[in-house]
Design a protein around this motif. Structure first.
Motif, mmCIF file in Angstrom:
data_model
loop_
_atom_site.group_PDB
_atom_site.id
_atom_site.type_symbol
_atom_site.label_atom_id
_atom_site.label_comp_id
_atom_site.label_asym_id
_atom_site.label_seq_id
_atom_site.Cartn_x
_atom_site.Cartn_y
_atom_site.Cartn_z
ATOM 1 N N GLY A 94 28.202 47.998 38.724
ATOM 2 C CA GLY A 94 28.081 46.860 39.637
ATOM 3 C C GLY A 94 27.782 45.557 38.925
ATOM 4 N N SER A 95 27.752 45.603 37.583
ATOM 5 C CA SER A 95 27.465 44.394 36.810
ATOM 6 C C SER A 95 28.235 44.434 35.494
ATOM 7 C CB SER A 95 25.966 44.244 36.550
ATOM 8 O OG SER A 95 25.499 45.292 35.712
ATOM 9 N N LEU A 96 28.200 43.328 34.761
ATOM 10 C CA LEU A 96 28.875 43.243 33.463
ATOM 11 C C LEU A 96 28.207 42.180 32.605
ATOM 12 C CD1 LEU A 96 30.579 40.383 33.731
ATOM 13 C CD2 LEU A 96 32.201 41.806 34.945
ATOM 14 N N GLN A 97 28.538 42.200 31.329
ATOM 15 C CA GLN A 97 28.078 41.164 30.413
ATOM 16 C C GLN A 97 29.063 41.095 29.240
ATOM 17 O OE1 GLN A 97 27.194 38.236 29.207
ATOM 18 N NE2 GLN A 97 25.367 38.636 30.486
ATOM 19 N N PRO A 98 29.949 40.102 29.238
ATOM 20 C CA PRO A 98 30.944 39.993 28.173
ATOM 21 C C PRO A 98 30.420 39.371 26.871
ATOM 22 C CG PRO A 98 31.270 38.248 29.764
ATOM 23 C CD PRO A 98 30.156 39.107 30.297
ATOM 24 N N LEU A 99 29.191 38.834 26.900
ATOM 25 C CA LEU A 99 28.665 38.130 25.725
ATOM 26 C C LEU A 99 27.496 38.895 25.100
ATOM 27 C CD1 LEU A 99 28.590 34.525 27.218
ATOM 28 C CD2 LEU A 99 30.376 35.538 25.764
ATOM 29 N N PRO A 100 27.324 38.807 23.779
ATOM 30 C CA PRO A 100 26.156 39.427 23.139
ATOM 31 C C PRO A 100 24.917 38.539 23.275
ATOM 32 C CG PRO A 100 27.530 38.380 21.483
ATOM 33 C CD PRO A 100 28.252 38.220 22.783
ATOM 34 N N GLY A 101 23.753 39.157 23.071
ATOM 35 C CA GLY A 101 22.513 38.392 23.006
ATOM 36 C C GLY A 101 22.047 37.815 24.319
ATOM 37 N N GLN A 102 22.335 38.479 25.432
ATOM 38 C CA GLN A 102 21.960 37.954 26.736
ATOM 39 C C GLN A 102 20.749 38.697 27.300
ATOM 40 O OE1 GLN A 102 23.740 35.179 27.929
ATOM 41 N NE2 GLN A 102 24.471 35.399 25.817
ATOM 42 N N VAL A 103 20.018 38.033 28.206
ATOM 43 C CA VAL A 103 18.805 38.629 28.764
ATOM 44 C C VAL A 103 19.029 39.228 30.154
ATOM 45 C CG1 VAL A 103 17.293 37.121 27.429
ATOM 46 C CG2 VAL A 103 18.073 36.405 29.705
ATOM 47 N N CYS B 116 22.408 40.905 32.995
ATOM 48 C CA CYS B 116 23.809 41.168 33.293
ATOM 49 C C CYS B 116 24.185 40.421 34.569
ATOM 50 C CB CYS B 116 24.051 42.664 33.469
ATOM 51 S SG CYS B 116 23.696 43.632 31.971
ATOM 52 N N THR B 117 25.458 40.161 34.740
ATOM 53 C CA THR B 117 25.946 39.426 35.901
ATOM 54 C C THR B 117 26.447 40.404 36.954
ATOM 55 O OG1 THR B 117 26.628 37.572 34.513
ATOM 56 C CG2 THR B 117 27.595 37.706 36.707
ATOM 57 N N LEU B 118 25.908 40.298 38.162
ATOM 58 C CA LEU B 118 26.351 41.155 39.249
ATOM 59 C C LEU B 118 27.762 40.790 39.680
ATOM 60 C CD1 LEU B 118 23.187 41.267 41.550
ATOM 61 C CD2 LEU B 118 23.997 43.060 40.006
ATOM 62 N N CYS B 119 28.541 41.808 40.050
ATOM 63 C CA CYS B 119 29.852 41.553 40.635
ATOM 64 C C CYS B 119 29.670 40.844 41.976
ATOM 65 C CB CYS B 119 30.601 42.858 40.857
ATOM 66 S SG CYS B 119 30.930 43.817 39.361
ATOM 67 N N SER B 120 30.505 39.890 42.256
ATOM 68 C CA SER B 120 30.438 39.207 43.545
ATOM 69 C C SER B 120 31.017 40.106 44.626
ATOM 70 C CB SER B 120 31.212 37.886 43.482
ATOM 71 O OG SER B 120 32.580 38.123 43.148
ATOM 72 N N SER B 121 30.739 39.791 45.881
ATOM 73 C CA SER B 121 31.305 40.569 46.984
ATOM 74 C C SER B 121 32.830 40.500 46.903
ATOM 75 C CB SER B 121 30.819 40.029 48.327
ATOM 76 O OG SER B 121 31.204 38.673 48.490
ATOM 77 N N GLY B 122 33.468 41.584 47.273
ATOM 78 C CA GLY B 122 34.916 41.670 47.144
ATOM 79 C C GLY B 122 35.369 42.227 45.809
ATOM 80 N N CYS C 236 34.821 41.309 37.118
ATOM 81 C CA CYS C 236 34.864 42.573 37.856
ATOM 82 C C CYS C 236 36.210 42.689 38.573
ATOM 83 C CB CYS C 236 33.734 42.626 38.879
ATOM 84 S SG CYS C 236 32.070 42.571 38.173
ATOM 85 N N PRO C 237 36.785 43.884 38.635
ATOM 86 C CA PRO C 237 38.051 44.052 39.348
ATOM 87 C C PRO C 237 37.898 43.759 40.836
ATOM 88 C CG PRO C 237 37.552 45.978 37.968
ATOM 89 C CD PRO C 237 36.313 45.147 38.029
ATOM 90 N N MET C 238 38.965 43.250 41.436
ATOM 91 C CA MET C 238 38.954 43.006 42.873
ATOM 92 C C MET C 238 39.207 44.311 43.628
ATOM 93 S SD MET C 238 40.873 39.367 43.552
ATOM 94 C CE MET C 238 42.465 39.941 42.994
ATOM 95 N N CYS C 239 38.611 44.434 44.788
ATOM 96 C CA CYS C 239 38.921 45.558 45.671
ATOM 97 C C CYS C 239 40.383 45.464 46.090
ATOM 98 C CB CYS C 239 38.027 45.518 46.904
ATOM 99 S SG CYS C 239 36.269 45.773 46.563
ATOM 100 N N PRO D 48 31.121 44.602 50.674
ATOM 101 C CA PRO D 48 30.432 43.573 51.459
ATOM 102 C C PRO D 48 29.304 42.843 50.746
ATOM 103 C CG PRO D 48 29.764 45.760 52.176
ATOM 104 C CD PRO D 48 30.862 45.962 51.178
ATOM 105 N N SER D 49 28.827 43.372 49.622
ATOM 106 C CA SER D 49 27.668 42.744 48.986
ATOM 107 C C SER D 49 27.870 42.646 47.480
ATOM 108 C CB SER D 49 26.399 43.550 49.283
ATOM 109 O OG SER D 49 26.540 44.888 48.836
ATOM 110 N N GLU D 50 27.005 41.881 46.825
ATOM 111 C CA GLU D 50 27.043 41.757 45.371
ATOM 112 C C GLU D 50 26.618 43.073 44.710
ATOM 113 O OE1 GLU D 50 24.434 38.543 44.402
ATOM 114 O OE2 GLU D 50 26.042 37.069 44.495
ATOM 115 N N GLY D 51 27.092 43.282 43.487
ATOM 116 C CA GLY D 51 26.651 44.438 42.713
ATOM 117 C C GLY D 51 27.221 45.765 43.184
ATOM 118 N N SER D 52 28.400 45.755 43.768
ATOM 119 C CA SER D 52 28.988 46.996 44.286
ATOM 120 C C SER D 52 29.521 47.871 43.153
ATOM 121 C CB SER D 52 30.118 46.687 45.264
ATOM 122 O OG SER D 52 29.623 46.073 46.423
ATOM 123 N N ARG D 53 29.261 49.156 43.272
ATOM 124 C CA ARG D 53 29.785 50.117 42.304
ATOM 125 C C ARG D 53 31.195 50.563 42.655
ATOM 126 N NH1 ARG D 53 24.810 54.257 40.898
ATOM 127 N NH2 ARG D 53 23.256 52.659 40.331
#
Length: 206
Positions: free
Chosen positions: A33-42, A44-50, A63-66, A73-78
């Motif tokens: 439900g999240s990702l981080q394409p960059l190193p050294g981050q504190v 992860c970025t949640l996937c947006s709804s959809g 994040c891939p689109m549905c 319906p919500s952020e961080g969907s698996r």
């Protein structure tokens, strides 16, 4: 990331984030439900709804689109949810909620489109004279919706479901002006309003 006094530490790689565990900085994988394409981050970025992410430690840029027929319906969907109701659909990718099919219609098996239920005929916008002739009561509802701009999902479909004209075969769902046929004992012709079904006389249709 370690502070300035910890120059011996390395950055956490992409797909992970850094957090302080008591006295040590630790790298942890991004959860589903999240990702981080960059190193050294504190974080992860949640996937947006959809959108969704069904693996841990993703380094993807987005994040891939549905897919059509599904939503999140919500952020961080698996994962994405299928439109569950038989009358709900979603014709676009990357959406967060399903749309209701118009009256007298049901969703296809993939919930990516709607089709008129058995006993009804799909008539496109613009064929108002035909609509008014074959189903006056439904036409009045159409006119009211048109006046109040309450089209809802019809905007995406471009048609309304009208009662099947007498002599027409609408026994299967999904009947349209291009695939409708005449019932036994009738023949199909054209008139000034589009299609008409005329009863055969003296076995003229056999």
């Amino acid at each position: 990331t370690p502070d300035a006094g910890m120059d011996a530490c390395s950055e956490c790689p992409a797909g992970t984030y850094t957090y302080l565990d008591t006295t040590l900085f630790v790298c942890a994988q991004c959860e589903m439900g999240s990702l981080q394409p960059l190193p050294g981050q504190v974080s992860c970025t949640l996937c947006s709804s959809g959108r969704y992410m069904n693996v841990t430690g993703s380094t993807s840029a987005a994040c891939p689109m549905c897919r059509v027929g599904t939503v999140s319906p919500s952020e961080g969907s698996r994962e994405c949810e299928e439109c569950r109701s038989s009358s709900d659909f979603m014709p676009f990718a990357g959406e967060n909620s399903c749309l209701p099919c118009p009256a007298r219609a049901a969703a296809s098996s993939a919930h990516s489109q709607c089709e008129c239920s058995a006993g009804f005929l799909a008539i496109p916008f613009g064929e108002e004279a035909l609509f008014q002739r074959v189903d006056p009561s439904a036409y009045e509802a159409y006119r009211l919706a048109q006046q109040t701009m309450q089209f809802n999902s019809n905007e995406f479909l471009g048609w309304w479901c009208a009662q099947c004209p007498e002599g027409g075969d609408c026994r299967r769902s999904g009947t349209t002006l291009t695939n409708i046929k005449a019932l036994s004992g009738f023949f199909m012709g054209l008139d000034g309003f589009g299609v008409e079904f005329v009863e055969c006389l003296n076995a003229a249709c056999s």
